[in-house]
Design an enzyme around this catalytic site. Sequence first.
Site, mmCIF file in Angstrom:
data_model
loop_
_atom_site.group_PDB
_atom_site.id
_atom_site.type_symbol
_atom_site.label_atom_id
_atom_site.label_comp_id
_atom_site.label_asym_id
_atom_site.label_seq_id
_atom_site.Cartn_x
_atom_site.Cartn_y
_atom_site.Cartn_z
ATOM 1 N N SER A 144 0.839 -1.193 0.000
ATOM 2 C CA SER A 144 0.000 0.000 0.000
ATOM 3 C C SER A 144 0.876 1.246 0.000
ATOM 4 O O SER A 144 2.099 1.166 0.057
ATOM 5 C CB SER A 144 -0.897 -0.006 1.229
ATOM 6 O OG SER A 144 -0.097 0.211 2.372
ATOM 7 N N LYS A 145 0.193 2.373 -0.029
ATOM 8 C CA LYS A 145 0.869 3.679 -0.091
ATOM 9 C C LYS A 145 2.005 3.822 0.921
ATOM 10 O O LYS A 145 3.012 4.444 0.641
ATOM 11 C CB LYS A 145 -0.157 4.794 0.177
ATOM 12 C CG LYS A 145 -1.024 5.066 -1.020
ATOM 13 C CD LYS A 145 -0.511 6.267 -1.811
ATOM 14 C CE LYS A 145 -1.166 6.389 -3.151
ATOM 15 N NZ LYS A 145 -0.474 5.676 -4.231
ATOM 16 N N ARG A 146 1.771 3.261 2.111
ATOM 17 C CA ARG A 146 2.802 3.501 3.128
ATOM 18 C C ARG A 146 4.116 2.774 2.815
ATOM 19 O O ARG A 146 5.137 3.015 3.441
ATOM 20 C CB ARG A 146 2.276 3.200 4.534
ATOM 21 C CG ARG A 146 2.231 1.798 4.907
ATOM 22 C CD ARG A 146 1.422 1.540 6.150
ATOM 23 N NE ARG A 146 1.012 0.156 6.109
ATOM 24 C CZ ARG A 146 1.772 -0.833 6.531
ATOM 25 N NH1 ARG A 146 2.943 -0.589 7.073
ATOM 26 N NH2 ARG A 146 1.354 -2.070 6.435
ATOM 27 N N GLY A 160 5.423 3.116 -0.139
ATOM 28 C CA GLY A 160 6.022 3.904 -1.231
ATOM 29 C C GLY A 160 5.115 3.902 -2.442
ATOM 30 O O GLY A 160 3.899 3.786 -2.297
#
Length: 475
Positions: free
Chosen positions: A243-245, A247
């Site tokens: 996911s986004k966290r 990168g």
Amino acid sequence: MKEVRVRYAPSPTGDPHIGNIRSAIFNWLFAKNKKGKFLVRIEDTDQARLVENGIQKQKDSLKWFGLDWDEIYIQSERLKIYSKYAQQLLEEGSAYRCFATQEELDKLREKQKKSGRITRYDSRYRNYDPKLSKERSKAEPYVIRFKSPQKGITKCLDNIRGEIKFNNKEMDDFIIIKSDGYPTYHFANVIDDYLMNISHVMRAEEWLPSFPKHVNIYNSLNWEMPIFVHLPMILAPDKTKLSKRHGATSVEEFKQAGYLNSAMFNFLVLLGWALDDKTEFFTVEELIKVFDINKISKSPAIFNKEKLDWFNGRYILNSKYDDFAKEINNYFKQFLDIKKYKAIQNYNINDISIMIKERCKTLNDAIMLTEFLYQKPKFKSKYEIQIMCDNPEQCQTILTSSIESLNDIQEFTIENIESILKSLMTKLKVKPKNLLGTLRIIITNQKISPPIFNCLYILGKKESIKRIQFAIDYL
Ligand code: GLU
């Protein structure tokens, strides 16, 4: 054998995620391998989640990877079709109208929550009188729900997982047509897969829990099912869903970070598929030849960013200079501001490619490595210029004699620059660090840069001498 017809069915609700593109790539390769058809179906029936240019974004990322399609469909243009089949299910008693208001459903939820039960629709309109239902539908909003089986099990066959059994007690009467008249994902997806003659459904494992819903719709319509293949999840190295966290996750982000489409394509194929335990580098043509859905793995794939970087670096290293020149030019055009892009145009892009290719892991590195072309060095102190020399006098000598040497060159080529500066080093009895290191700083203002001979060559005799003179004047 039936013609292979596969589809990529994105919902245009944001920037395409690389997990989705991995599904697209698998479907596309399979279609090409079997000389079948690859369809794109835009699943835009959740009107609340649509984003601006969502469809275009999907098309752009497919194009970036060279995934051409044979047919394209947009579900919001096919509402009549879904409505027709929903009517059929209503008439046959396999679906029913539900008039429960949001308020009613909220209350139900609260009650279920309080008593510690699973929150779900309680089938309150399942046995409602059809005549009354029809009457009320003329004046009241409603949704259409599917009559899920309440007993027994639903068997779902997945090509890599075998038979998966779901307990029907856990199933609810899910919505197939919403109150705005749009179908839900489950319904439109099944109707379209059937009407579009899809032979194999290859989609993310995330859809496995919905699988029994789909199977039950097929059963109620008496339709033959395609072959299903649920593609393994893509996890981050910490084993949680990528996911986004972790990168970058969208195609656009990777593109912007300077990854090549060819490297990404190859890298993504290996997330959940392997030919054997050693081959890693494939051209698209090779993949088309060897892609086999029986080699898709069941276990999750780990997204390893270091490996992607390494892959990308290798792809760049192995590319031809003129191909790399095209890549950087495209990249600069898209991601450099117009002023810098114009300034770069004063130089020969093929020379730039030769100068930096071996030093780039990503196209973004090319920005840093060419900055000196349009950014003249600025110094904060004399020490900055003298740092590579043994003493200030040596620095002065190096600079003045470098100007003389460069001035002497008739044909300003990389080879001539290299040979004259090397003989200058011998003549002055200085180390490469002293002379080349100093020139590097005053020409590029960086400790790490492309080979200095190439830098001087690209800048040209006049500008190179000008920069050295600028440093002398500063001292
Ligand atoms: N619209 C669904 C998605 O975006 C498609 C799933 C499927 O391929 O069935 O993931």
